[in-house]
Design a protein around this motif. Structure first.
Motif, PDB file in Angstrom:
ATOM      1  N   GLY A 115      -5.658  -5.994  -5.787  1.00  0.00           N
ATOM      2  CA  GLY A 115      -6.937  -6.321  -5.169  1.00  0.00           C
ATOM      3  C   GLY A 115      -7.050  -5.867  -3.737  1.00  0.00           C
ATOM      4  O   GLY A 115      -8.038  -6.158  -3.080  1.00  0.00           O
ATOM      5  N   CYS A 116      -6.067  -5.152  -3.199  1.00  0.00           N
ATOM      6  CA  CYS A 116      -6.102  -4.733  -1.807  1.00  0.00           C
ATOM      7  C   CYS A 116      -7.181  -3.686  -1.581  1.00  0.00           C
ATOM      8  O   CYS A 116      -7.425  -2.840  -2.428  1.00  0.00           O
ATOM      9  N   ARG A 117      -7.813  -3.752  -0.426  1.00  0.00           N
ATOM     10  CA  ARG A 117      -8.837  -2.775  -0.055  1.00  0.00           C
ATOM     11  C   ARG A 117      -8.159  -1.589   0.595  1.00  0.00           C
ATOM     12  O   ARG A 117      -7.698  -1.660   1.716  1.00  0.00           O
ATOM     13  N   THR A 118      -8.053  -0.479  -0.122  1.00  0.00           N
ATOM     14  CA  THR A 118      -7.330   0.680   0.385  1.00  0.00           C
ATOM     15  C   THR A 118      -8.199   1.932   0.310  1.00  0.00           C
ATOM     16  O   THR A 118      -7.772   2.973  -0.143  1.00  0.00           O
ATOM     17  N   MET A 119      -9.454   1.795   0.725  1.00  0.00           N
ATOM     18  CA  MET A 119     -10.382   2.913   0.658  1.00  0.00           C
ATOM     19  C   MET A 119      -9.878   4.086   1.501  1.00  0.00           C
ATOM     20  O   MET A 119      -9.466   3.915   2.635  1.00  0.00           O
ATOM     21  N   VAL A 120      -9.916   5.256   0.948  1.00  0.00           N
ATOM     22  CA  VAL A 120      -9.511   6.462   1.655  1.00  0.00           C
ATOM     23  C   VAL A 120     -10.743   7.060   2.335  1.00  0.00           C
ATOM     24  O   VAL A 120     -11.724   7.405   1.674  1.00  0.00           O
ATOM     25  N   VAL A 121     -10.700   7.159   3.639  1.00  0.00           N
ATOM     26  CA  VAL A 121     -11.793   7.736   4.409  1.00  0.00           C
ATOM     27  C   VAL A 121     -11.491   9.212   4.602  1.00  0.00           C
ATOM     28  O   VAL A 121     -10.359   9.595   4.861  1.00  0.00           O
ATOM     29  N   SER A 122     -12.507  10.049   4.483  1.00  0.00           N
ATOM     30  CA  SER A 122     -12.267  11.490   4.526  1.00  0.00           C
ATOM     31  C   SER A 122     -11.758  11.952   5.885  1.00  0.00           C
ATOM     32  O   SER A 122     -10.819  12.746   5.962  1.00  0.00           O
ATOM     33  N   THR A 123     -12.386  11.491   6.968  1.00  0.00           N
ATOM     34  CA  THR A 123     -11.981  11.933   8.298  1.00  0.00           C
ATOM     35  C   THR A 123     -12.098  10.789   9.298  1.00  0.00           C
ATOM     36  O   THR A 123     -12.836   9.822   9.079  1.00  0.00           O
ATOM     37  N   TRP A 124     -11.373  10.924  10.401  1.00  0.00           N
ATOM     38  CA  TRP A 124     -11.535  10.013  11.538  1.00  0.00           C
ATOM     39  C   TRP A 124     -11.749  10.844  12.786  1.00  0.00           C
ATOM     40  O   TRP A 124     -10.984  11.770  13.071  1.00  0.00           O
ATOM     41  N   TRP A 137      16.413   7.693   2.117  1.00  0.00           N
ATOM     42  CA  TRP A 137      15.571   6.695   1.465  1.00  0.00           C
ATOM     43  C   TRP A 137      14.578   7.358   0.506  1.00  0.00           C
ATOM     44  O   TRP A 137      14.308   8.553   0.605  1.00  0.00           O
ATOM     45  N   PRO A 138      13.998   6.564  -0.410  1.00  0.00           N
ATOM     46  CA  PRO A 138      13.017   7.115  -1.362  1.00  0.00           C
ATOM     47  C   PRO A 138      11.830   7.761  -0.637  1.00  0.00           C
ATOM     48  O   PRO A 138      11.430   7.317   0.449  1.00  0.00           O
ATOM     49  N   ASP A 139      11.262   8.771  -1.258  1.00  0.00           N
ATOM     50  CA  ASP A 139      10.173   9.532  -0.644  1.00  0.00           C
ATOM     51  C   ASP A 139       9.005   8.651  -0.220  1.00  0.00           C
ATOM     52  O   ASP A 139       8.418   8.850   0.850  1.00  0.00           O
ATOM     53  N   GLU A 140       8.631   7.675  -1.058  1.00  0.00           N
ATOM     54  CA  GLU A 140       7.460   6.865  -0.741  1.00  0.00           C
ATOM     55  C   GLU A 140       7.698   5.975   0.476  1.00  0.00           C
ATOM     56  O   GLU A 140       6.768   5.711   1.250  1.00  0.00           O
ATOM     57  N   ALA A 141       8.925   5.523   0.693  1.00  0.00           N
ATOM     58  CA  ALA A 141       9.248   4.756   1.904  1.00  0.00           C
ATOM     59  C   ALA A 141       9.182   5.666   3.126  1.00  0.00           C
ATOM     60  O   ALA A 141       8.721   5.246   4.203  1.00  0.00           O
ATOM     61  N   LEU A 142       9.635   6.902   2.981  1.00  0.00           N
ATOM     62  CA  LEU A 142       9.575   7.854   4.096  1.00  0.00           C
ATOM     63  C   LEU A 142       8.126   8.194   4.438  1.00  0.00           C
ATOM     64  O   LEU A 142       7.763   8.305   5.612  1.00  0.00           O
ATOM     65  N   LYS A 143       7.288   8.325   3.428  1.00  0.00           N
ATOM     66  CA  LYS A 143       5.872   8.592   3.681  1.00  0.00           C
ATOM     67  C   LYS A 143       5.212   7.404   4.379  1.00  0.00           C
ATOM     68  O   LYS A 143       4.399   7.581   5.298  1.00  0.00           O
ATOM     69  N   ALA A 144       5.549   6.191   3.951  1.00  0.00           N
ATOM     70  CA  ALA A 144       5.001   4.999   4.592  1.00  0.00           C
ATOM     71  C   ALA A 144       5.389   4.964   6.069  1.00  0.00           C
ATOM     72  O   ALA A 144       4.563   4.662   6.939  1.00  0.00           O
ATOM     73  N   GLN A 145       6.647   5.301   6.359  1.00  0.00           N
ATOM     74  CA  GLN A 145       7.103   5.324   7.739  1.00  0.00           C
ATOM     75  C   GLN A 145       6.378   6.414   8.535  1.00  0.00           C
ATOM     76  O   GLN A 145       6.029   6.214   9.703  1.00  0.00           O
ATOM     77  N   ASN A 187       9.069   1.720  -7.438  1.00  0.00           N
ATOM     78  CA  ASN A 187       8.016   2.663  -7.819  1.00  0.00           C
ATOM     79  C   ASN A 187       6.630   2.354  -7.259  1.00  0.00           C
ATOM     80  O   ASN A 187       5.622   2.837  -7.786  1.00  0.00           O
ATOM     81  N   PHE A 188       6.554   1.572  -6.177  1.00  0.00           N
ATOM     82  CA  PHE A 188       5.298   1.453  -5.455  1.00  0.00           C
ATOM     83  C   PHE A 188       5.124   2.710  -4.610  1.00  0.00           C
ATOM     84  O   PHE A 188       6.089   3.206  -4.028  1.00  0.00           O
ATOM     85  N   ASP A 189       3.897   3.216  -4.513  1.00  0.00           N
ATOM     86  CA  ASP A 189       3.690   4.381  -3.667  1.00  0.00           C
ATOM     87  C   ASP A 189       3.425   3.944  -2.224  1.00  0.00           C
ATOM     88  O   ASP A 189       3.264   2.756  -1.942  1.00  0.00           O
ATOM     89  N   TYR A 190       3.358   4.921  -1.330  1.00  0.00           N
ATOM     90  CA  TYR A 190       3.294   4.576   0.097  1.00  0.00           C
ATOM     91  C   TYR A 190       1.996   3.859   0.465  1.00  0.00           C
ATOM     92  O   TYR A 190       1.987   3.004   1.365  1.00  0.00           O
ATOM     93  N   LYS A 191       0.901   4.146  -0.231  1.00  0.00           N
ATOM     94  CA  LYS A 191      -0.359   3.456   0.067  1.00  0.00           C
ATOM     95  C   LYS A 191      -0.291   1.991  -0.363  1.00  0.00           C
ATOM     96  O   LYS A 191      -0.813   1.108   0.317  1.00  0.00           O
ATOM     97  N   GLU A 192       0.363   1.734  -1.492  1.00  0.00           N
ATOM     98  CA  GLU A 192       0.545   0.338  -1.930  1.00  0.00           C
ATOM     99  C   GLU A 192       1.454  -0.413  -0.968  1.00  0.00           C
ATOM    100  O   GLU A 192       1.217  -1.585  -0.645  1.00  0.00           O
TER     101      GLU A 192
END
Length: 376
Positions: free
Chosen positions: A19-28, A140-148, A353-358
């Motif tokens: 239920g998390c709000r994780t809308m991807v915005v095109s640009t900032w 570390w796993p790729d998704e943790a590295l991406k989160a960092q 297996n959670f991805d970096y956005k999660e």
């Protein structure tokens, strides 16, 4: 006894992520169009009377008018203390070595408020090539590295906005983000930076304060309990995966003499006891009372940790008692201030297996993901 009681908390399973709000915005686009984010200014040190720099190629020295005033092949030594205006060092190779570390970009030597600062001016994404493996293991796993990577990028962009009128944006320590130059880079973390290029975290259209720490000890902290400021996107969350980390639990013994010395600035004489007065809902200590032969003093746990040092008191989620021999025994869980992303929690979530956005959406609430438009 003031020990922290560790209770069993049911696994949450992170099902609330759905239920998390994780809308991807095109640009900032920053509100101040005069701000650019192509180059990060990293304070390496304050200059001494003799400084030396190395490169595999030629080092060119530019004055404030962008004129080449000196060239040196492979090695340059100077006394910067007499400088009245900034100079820049530019290598024809891919790095400049300073105090044993290799740095991409340029070196600026800048007089400022009676001091001379040595600043590395490095492209933003290349800065992250070093920060990510300096903060977490490249294995570390790729998704943790991406989160960092996303955390680190958001953090430095926020600092660049806040420090625009100051001589540098960040330093090389945990006061901001750890940065060890080109020498620390690794292909795994470089790939994580490239895979998330330009991506930052927003809350209501502005980059968030993407605080992170090593291990929450099972629950993150509300920043109001650490720094006195509340942030809607940073709330305390259960971080159950932290418990499998190598730095989850810790113990420390401190002699009577060492405790007297550590707390000498309180002028309480010989320390007789240290008592936990109260705790926050996260079980982190809020306030302690220090009892000495010359009096007593109450103080916040965050201030006590500063006096003790983070290497001794790894977090404020701890208990303490004085032993019969007069020495002090501390036992706790977690490492760091506890606010925002738990790096070891991120590691464990990536292993599940959670991805970096999660992962990021779990630690930072109601955030949006955006690509930086102005990054040139």
């Amino acid at each position: 006894m003031n020990f922290l009681r560790l209770v069993s908390i049911p696994m949450l399973g992170f099902i609330s992520l759905v239920g998390c709000r994780t809308m991807v915005v095109s640009t900032w686009v920053p509100s101040d169009q005069n701000l650019g984010f192509s180059t990060v200014r990293v304070l390496l040190s304050e200059a001494g009377t003799e400084e030396s720099f190395r490169s595999k190629e030629t080092i060119e020295v530019y004055d404030a008018n962008d004129l080449v005033i000196k060239k040196a092949y492979e090695f340059l030594s100077m006394d910067p203390s007499a400088l009245k205006a900034p100079i820049r060092l530019v290598s024809t190779g891919d790095y400049i070595e300073y105090k044993g570390s290799q740095y991409r970009g340029q070196i600026e030597i800048k007089p400022y408020n009676g001091k001379v600062l040595i600043i590395n001016k490095v492209p933003l994404e290349e800065y992250l090539f070093s920060v990510v493996p300096s903060e977490v293991p490249a294995s570390w796993p790729d998704e943790a590295l991406k989160a960092q990577a996303v955390c680190a990028r958001t953090y430095v962009v926020r600092e660049m906005i806040a420090k625009a009128k100051q001589p540098y944006d960040v330093d090389t320590t945990t006061n901001t983000q750890v940065y060890r130059g080109k020498t620390k880079e690794h292909m795994n973390t470089t790939r994580a930076v490239e895979d998330t290029q330009g991506l930052i975290l927003l809350y209501r259209g502005a980059p968030i304060q993407s605080f992170f720490h090593s291990n929450s000890g099972g629950v993150t902290e509300d920043p109001v309990n650490v720094w006195g400021s509340k942030l809607d996107y940073l709330v305390s969350v259960r971080s159950e995966y932290d418990k499998d980390a190598e730095n989850f639990a810790w113990e420390e013994k401190i002699s009577q003499g060492s405790m007297n010395q550590i707390l000498s600035s309180l002028n309480l004489g010989e320390i007789q006891d240290v008592v936990v007065v109260n705790r926050f809902p996260s079980s982190r200590v809020n306030e302690l009372e220090i009892l000495g032969t010359r009096g007593t003093k109450k103080m916040k746990a965050v201030e006590f940790r500063k006096l003790m040092g983070a290497s001794r008191l790894k977090s404020t989620r701890f208990g303490i008692r004085r032993e019969e021999d007069g020495n002090f025994f501390l036992k706790g869980v977690g490492s760091g201030h506890g606010v925002g992303l738990s790096q070891w929690g991120s590691y464990a979530m990536a292993k599940e297996n959670f991805d970096y956005k999660e992962i990021l959406s779990f630690y930072y609430k109601d955030i949006e993901f955006a690509r930086m438009m102005q990054n040139n």
